[in-house]
Design an enzyme around this catalytic site. Structure first.
Site, PDB file in Angstrom:
ATOM      1  N   SER A 137       6.591  -4.421 -12.477  1.00  0.00           N
ATOM      2  CA  SER A 137       8.280  -3.967 -11.666  1.00  0.00           C
ATOM      3  C   SER A 137       8.327  -5.720 -11.848  1.00  0.00           C
ATOM      4  O   SER A 137       7.816  -5.896 -12.073  1.00  0.00           O
ATOM      5  CB  SER A 137       8.176  -3.616 -10.681  1.00  0.00           C
ATOM      6  OG  SER A 137       9.400  -3.571  -9.459  1.00  0.00           O
ATOM      7  N   TYR A 150       4.616  -3.477  -1.712  1.00  0.00           N
ATOM      8  CA  TYR A 150       4.738  -3.126  -3.117  1.00  0.00           C
ATOM      9  C   TYR A 150       4.059  -4.377  -3.743  1.00  0.00           C
ATOM     10  O   TYR A 150       4.232  -4.428  -4.900  1.00  0.00           O
ATOM     11  CB  TYR A 150       5.912  -2.958  -3.320  1.00  0.00           C
ATOM     12  CG  TYR A 150       6.522  -2.343  -4.404  1.00  0.00           C
ATOM     13  CD1 TYR A 150       7.106  -0.775  -5.012  1.00  0.00           C
ATOM     14  CD2 TYR A 150       7.608  -3.264  -5.507  1.00  0.00           C
ATOM     15  CE1 TYR A 150       7.653  -0.274  -5.932  1.00  0.00           C
ATOM     16  CE2 TYR A 150       7.813  -2.766  -6.436  1.00  0.00           C
ATOM     17  CZ  TYR A 150       8.057  -0.953  -6.392  1.00  0.00           C
ATOM     18  OH  TYR A 150       8.401  -0.512  -7.929  1.00  0.00           O
TER      19      TYR A 150
HETATM   20  P1  NAD Z   1       9.765   8.235  -8.567  1.00  0.00           P
HETATM   21  O1  NAD Z   1       9.977   8.273  -7.276  1.00  0.00           O
HETATM   22  O2  NAD Z   1      10.868   9.100  -9.720  1.00  0.00           O
HETATM   23  O3  NAD Z   1       8.804   8.435  -9.720  1.00  0.00           O
HETATM   24  C1  NAD Z   1       7.423   9.175  -8.751  1.00  0.00           C
HETATM   25  C2  NAD Z   1       6.277  10.000  -9.330  1.00  0.00           C
HETATM   26  O4  NAD Z   1       4.788   8.822  -8.798  1.00  0.00           O
HETATM   27  C3  NAD Z   1       6.904  11.427  -8.829  1.00  0.00           C
HETATM   28  O5  NAD Z   1       6.877  12.606  -9.737  1.00  0.00           O
HETATM   29  C4  NAD Z   1       5.488  11.046  -7.087  1.00  0.00           C
HETATM   30  O6  NAD Z   1       5.832  12.660  -7.393  1.00  0.00           O
HETATM   31  C5  NAD Z   1       4.329  11.264  -8.569  1.00  0.00           C
HETATM   32  N1  NAD Z   1       3.594  10.056  -7.189  1.00  0.00           N
HETATM   33  C6  NAD Z   1       3.894   9.883  -6.641  1.00  0.00           C
HETATM   34  N2  NAD Z   1       2.411   9.524  -5.554  1.00  0.00           N
HETATM   35  C7  NAD Z   1       1.629   9.490  -6.512  1.00  0.00           C
HETATM   36  C8  NAD Z   1       0.807   9.799  -6.258  1.00  0.00           C
HETATM   37  N3  NAD Z   1      -0.606   9.181  -5.440  1.00  0.00           N
HETATM   38  N4  NAD Z   1      -0.417  10.376  -6.853  1.00  0.00           N
HETATM   39  C9  NAD Z   1       0.297  10.863  -7.954  1.00  0.00           C
HETATM   40  N5  NAD Z   1       1.067  10.699  -8.451  1.00  0.00           N
HETATM   41  C10 NAD Z   1       2.259  10.215  -7.805  1.00  0.00           C
HETATM   42  O7  NAD Z   1       9.816   6.414  -9.275  1.00  0.00           O
HETATM   43  P2  NAD Z   1       9.890   5.996 -10.604  1.00  0.00           P
HETATM   44  O8  NAD Z   1      11.378   4.797 -10.048  1.00  0.00           O
HETATM   45  O9  NAD Z   1      10.323   6.770 -11.660  1.00  0.00           O
HETATM   46  O10 NAD Z   1       9.021   4.501 -10.618  1.00  0.00           O
HETATM   47  C11 NAD Z   1       7.969   5.086 -11.662  1.00  0.00           C
HETATM   48  C12 NAD Z   1       7.382   3.803 -10.676  1.00  0.00           C
HETATM   49  O11 NAD Z   1       8.261   2.823 -11.897  1.00  0.00           O
HETATM   50  C13 NAD Z   1       6.998   3.827  -9.808  1.00  0.00           C
HETATM   51  O12 NAD Z   1       5.984   2.651 -10.420  1.00  0.00           O
HETATM   52  C14 NAD Z   1       7.783   2.331  -9.867  1.00  0.00           C
HETATM   53  O13 NAD Z   1       7.372   1.098  -9.093  1.00  0.00           O
HETATM   54  C15 NAD Z   1       7.969   1.248 -10.802  1.00  0.00           C
HETATM   55  N6  NAD Z   1       9.547   0.712 -10.664  1.00  0.00           N
HETATM   56  C16 NAD Z   1      11.000   2.074 -10.617  1.00  0.00           C
HETATM   57  C17 NAD Z   1      11.747   0.647 -10.595  1.00  0.00           C
HETATM   58  C18 NAD Z   1      13.479   1.408 -10.063  1.00  0.00           C
HETATM   59  O14 NAD Z   1      13.846   0.972 -10.140  1.00  0.00           O
HETATM   60  N7  NAD Z   1      13.142   2.965  -9.948  1.00  0.00           N
HETATM   61  C19 NAD Z   1      11.965  -1.162 -11.239  1.00  0.00           C
HETATM   62  C20 NAD Z   1      10.593  -1.136 -11.360  1.00  0.00           C
HETATM   63  C21 NAD Z   1       9.007  -0.435 -11.266  1.00  0.00           C
END
Ligand code: NAD
Length: 255
Positions: A137, A150
């Site tokens: 991130s 986080y």
């Molecule tokens: P999201 O909530 O849409 O998807 C996350 C997925 O992870 C979900 O399907 C959930 O069921 C799964 N999950 C959660 N806990 C879990 C576990 N213990 N074991 C297996 N699966 C699990 O989130 P997203 O925004 O797509 O985030 C995905 C990644 O991207 C994360 O690591 C997040 O930190 C990172 N990220 C997101 C953003 C953003 O702005 N959305 C920015 C930077 C980084």
């Protein structure tokens, strides 16, 4: 490029699902791994309906015993690419941060990627090919208030990737971390609401005055941009890129 078997944690939603769909469209086989099996199955069905190849698997990335079973369970579909993407967020000042939440965030976003790397690296070494793509991130390189667990987990992920890059210098395995600023996914939608409450602001103000404010380009990062960067990282042209941090932040950290 020959079709690869690609294991994506948190592949049922948001960024993981976007990367899954995009890599499936390139002809790769996707293993959608998620704690939510129904959602993972729907994601795999969606990819199949689009003409791609996918299967769903239930995994809690913090469950060492479950993760330890994966390589033998997938012996007919050996994992060539691991995308460590599963993540959650919790927004709270440190004084009020529930200790079990702090631990959970670290377990999912730091311990989980280590357990999965342990599980799949021996097979990658044996076949002398492997690509590990972590989803970090912008918070792997800068901090924001109220996100201590986080930010700590995502900073830690970079240290983990650098260490594994050194340990895999002797084989055709690379490990790199994508570091996006905000991407409009369910995780961020929830965060906008939480930040509005924490800061006593409207959701629109959270987007414009907090989230996009430090970014010169003032734009959410798209899942396609991340998927295309992942595509490059798994390609032969990126075989000597390892231990690196790919920051997609609209110029945020140029300040
Ligand atoms: P999201 O909530 O849409 O998807 C996350 C997925 O992870 C979900 O399907 C959930 O069921 C799964 N999950 C959660 N806990 C879990 C576990 N213990 N074991 C297996 N699966 C699990 O989130 P997203 O925004 O797509 O985030 C995905 C990644 O991207 C994360 O690591 C997040 O930190 C990172 N990220 C997101 C953003 C953003 O702005 N959305 C920015 C930077 C980084």
């Amino acid at each position: 490029m020959k079709p690869l078997n690609i294991f994506i944690t948190g592949g049922a939603s948001g960024i993981g699902l976007g990367i899954a769909e995009s890599l499936a469209a390139e002809g790769h086989h996707i293993i959608v791994a998620d704690i939510n099996l129904d959602a993972a199955q729907s994601a795999a069905d969606k990819i199949s309906d689009q003409g791609g190849s996918a299967q769903a698997i239930e995994v809690n990335v913090c469950d060492a015993k479950r993760v330890g079973e994966l390589a033998s369970e997938l012996k007919d579909t050996p994992v060539d690419v691991l995308v460590n993407n599963a993540g959650i967020q919790h927004v709270s000042k440190i004084e009020d941060f529930p200790p079990e939440k702090w631990q959970q965030l670290i377990n999912i976003m730091l311990v989980g990627p280590a357990l999965l790397t342990q599980a799949f690296l021996p097979g990658m070494r044996e076949r002398d090919f492997g690509r590990i793509v972590n989803v970090g991130s912008i918070h792997s390189v800068i901090a924001s208030p109220y996100k201590s667990a986080y930010v700590a987990a995502k900073h830690g992920l970079l240290g983990f990737a650098k260490t594994i890059a050194l340990e895999t210098g002797d084989c055709n395995v690379t490990i790199n971390t994508l570091c996006p600023a905000y991407v409009k996914t369910p995780l961020v939608e929830k965060q906008i609401a939480a930040q509005a409450k924490e800061n006593n602001m409207s959701e629109e103000d959270v987007v414009n005055k907090i989230m996009l404010e430090p970014m010169p380009k003032k734009s959410f990062i798209s899942v396609e941009e991340l998927a295309d960067t992942a595509k490059f990282l798994i390609s032969p042209s990126a075989r000597n890129i390892t231990g690196q941090t790919m920051i997609l932040d609209g110029g945020w950290t140029a300040r």
